[in-house]
Design a protein around this motif. Structure first.
Motif, short mmCIF file in Angstrom:
data_model
loop_
_atom_site.label_atom_id
_atom_site.label_comp_id
_atom_site.label_asym_id
_atom_site.label_seq_id
_atom_site.Cartn_x
_atom_site.Cartn_y
_atom_site.Cartn_z
N MET A 1 0.85 -1.17 0.00
CA MET A 1 0.00 0.00 0.00
C MET A 1 0.89 1.24 0.00
SD MET A 1 -3.02 1.05 2.63
CE MET A 1 -2.35 2.00 3.97
N GLY A 2 0.43 2.29 -0.60
CA GLY A 2 1.16 3.55 -0.60
C GLY A 2 0.21 4.71 -0.75
N MET A 3 0.50 5.76 -0.05
CA MET A 3 -0.31 6.97 -0.16
C MET A 3 0.64 8.16 -0.37
SD MET A 3 -3.37 6.45 2.58
CE MET A 3 -4.26 7.84 1.96
N PRO A 4 0.17 9.18 -1.06
CA PRO A 4 1.03 10.34 -1.31
C PRO A 4 1.24 11.17 -0.05
CG PRO A 4 -1.18 10.77 -2.13
CD PRO A 4 -1.16 9.33 -1.67
N ARG A 5 2.31 11.93 -0.07
CA ARG A 5 2.55 12.89 1.02
C ARG A 5 1.55 14.02 0.88
NH1 ARG A 5 7.09 11.03 -1.03
NH2 ARG A 5 8.72 10.29 0.35
N LYS A 6 1.01 14.46 2.01
CA LYS A 6 0.07 15.58 2.02
C LYS A 6 0.60 16.66 2.94
CE LYS A 6 -3.00 13.91 -0.74
NZ LYS A 6 -3.25 14.52 -2.03
N LEU A 7 0.45 17.90 2.53
CA LEU A 7 0.89 19.02 3.34
C LEU A 7 0.03 19.09 4.60
CD1 LEU A 7 2.72 21.54 3.55
CD2 LEU A 7 0.90 22.81 2.40
N ALA B 1 8.89 26.65 5.39
CA ALA B 1 9.08 25.32 5.99
C ALA B 1 7.73 24.61 6.00
CB ALA B 1 9.61 25.46 7.41
N CYS B 2 7.74 23.36 5.60
CA CYS B 2 6.48 22.62 5.61
C CYS B 2 6.70 21.17 6.02
CB CYS B 2 5.78 22.72 4.26
SG CYS B 2 6.78 22.27 2.86
N ALA B 3 5.62 20.59 6.49
CA ALA B 3 5.63 19.20 6.93
C ALA B 3 4.63 18.42 6.08
CB ALA B 3 5.24 19.09 8.40
N TYR B 4 5.15 17.41 5.38
CA TYR B 4 4.31 16.50 4.60
C TYR B 4 4.22 15.18 5.35
CZ TYR B 4 4.78 19.62 0.58
OH TYR B 4 4.74 20.70 -0.26
N GLN B 5 3.02 14.61 5.37
CA GLN B 5 2.86 13.33 6.07
C GLN B 5 2.13 12.34 5.17
OE1 GLN B 5 0.45 13.35 9.69
NE2 GLN B 5 1.90 11.93 10.61
N GLN B 6 2.54 11.07 5.30
CA GLN B 6 1.87 9.99 4.59
C GLN B 6 0.91 9.33 5.56
OE1 GLN B 6 5.93 8.72 2.53
NE2 GLN B 6 4.26 7.35 1.99
N ASP B 7 -0.34 9.22 5.17
CA ASP B 7 -1.35 8.66 6.07
C ASP B 7 -1.28 7.13 6.18
OD1 ASP B 7 -2.20 11.17 6.63
OD2 ASP B 7 -4.21 10.95 5.83
N ASP B 8 -0.56 6.45 5.27
CA ASP B 8 -0.48 5.00 5.37
C ASP B 8 0.51 4.55 6.44
OD1 ASP B 8 1.66 5.93 3.86
OD2 ASP B 8 1.68 4.21 2.50
N ASN B 9 1.60 5.33 6.64
CA ASN B 9 2.59 4.91 7.64
C ASN B 9 2.92 6.01 8.65
OD1 ASN B 9 4.26 6.67 6.25
ND2 ASN B 9 5.46 5.05 5.27
N GLY B 10 2.37 7.18 8.49
CA GLY B 10 2.57 8.27 9.44
C GLY B 10 3.89 9.01 9.30
N ALA B 11 4.73 8.61 8.32
CA ALA B 11 6.04 9.24 8.14
C ALA B 11 5.88 10.72 7.79
CB ALA B 11 6.83 8.53 7.05
N VAL B 12 6.70 11.54 8.43
CA VAL B 12 6.67 12.99 8.19
C VAL B 12 7.97 13.40 7.52
CG1 VAL B 12 6.61 15.26 9.29
CG2 VAL B 12 5.16 13.42 10.16
#
Length: 170
Positions: free
Chosen positions: A1-7, A86-97
């Motif tokens: 599974m993979g999800m895109p990074r979201k701001l 500065a921004c933080a992108y997070q992936q909702d599938d694994n929580g990685a920021v």
């Protein structure tokens, strides 16, 4: 599974000062190369010749007028104003920021205070012409473009080093 990074969060710093609760959006500079068509003798078609970077600009919007931005109007140095987005992108599938920061230096080309209407929130828009651009991803510099110094570094490779050396610059 993979999800895109979201701001998920962002911050803008103007000459070091944070715009906490004031920055609404930031449009990053487009990275564009000036390519010119070339067809020489014996060629079966046209190729694009790279003639360097196109001019860059950033656009940003604040929730209302900012006096410190107005005081920067007409700055005479081409790289006289420093901005850091500065921004933080997070992936909702694994929580990685991922932390992505863009540092630019330039000067404001346009300040638009927009329509001021009683009882309504206004927008304060700024367009900044860019002379220096640096993008860091999780603390690693991915792209650094210093137009005035003739420097373009991508993933640690100085793409203009040989050109500078050929004309006697470092």
């Amino acid at each position: 599974m993979g999800m895109p990074r979201k701001l998920k969060d962002l911050m803008l710093f103007n000459s070091g000062g944070p715009y906490i609760g004031q920055v609404a959006s930031f449009t990053l500079p487009k990275l564009t190369r000036k390519l010119d068509d070339w067809r020489g003798g014996g060629m079966d078609g046209t190729v694009k010749v790279d003639l360097g970077s196109e001019a860059m600009e950033a656009e940003w919007t604040l929730g209302g007028p900012m006096r410190d931005v107005l005081s920067q109007y007409g700055v005479t140095r081409v790289d006289g104003i420093g901005l850091r987005f500065a921004c933080a992108y997070q992936q909702d599938d694994n929580g990685a920021v991922d932390s992505v920061e863009v540092m630019i230096r330039g000067r404001h080309e346009e300040i638009d205070m927009g329509e001021q209407k009683l009882g309504e929130g206004g927008e304060f828009k700024v367009k900044t012409a860019v002379a220096y651009y640096k993008l860091d991803w999780n603390g690693v510099t991915v792209i650094e473009a210093d137009v005035l110094a003739g420097i373009l570094i991508v993933d640690g490779v100085d793409r203009r080093a040989e050109l500078r050396a050929a004309i006697g610059l470092y």
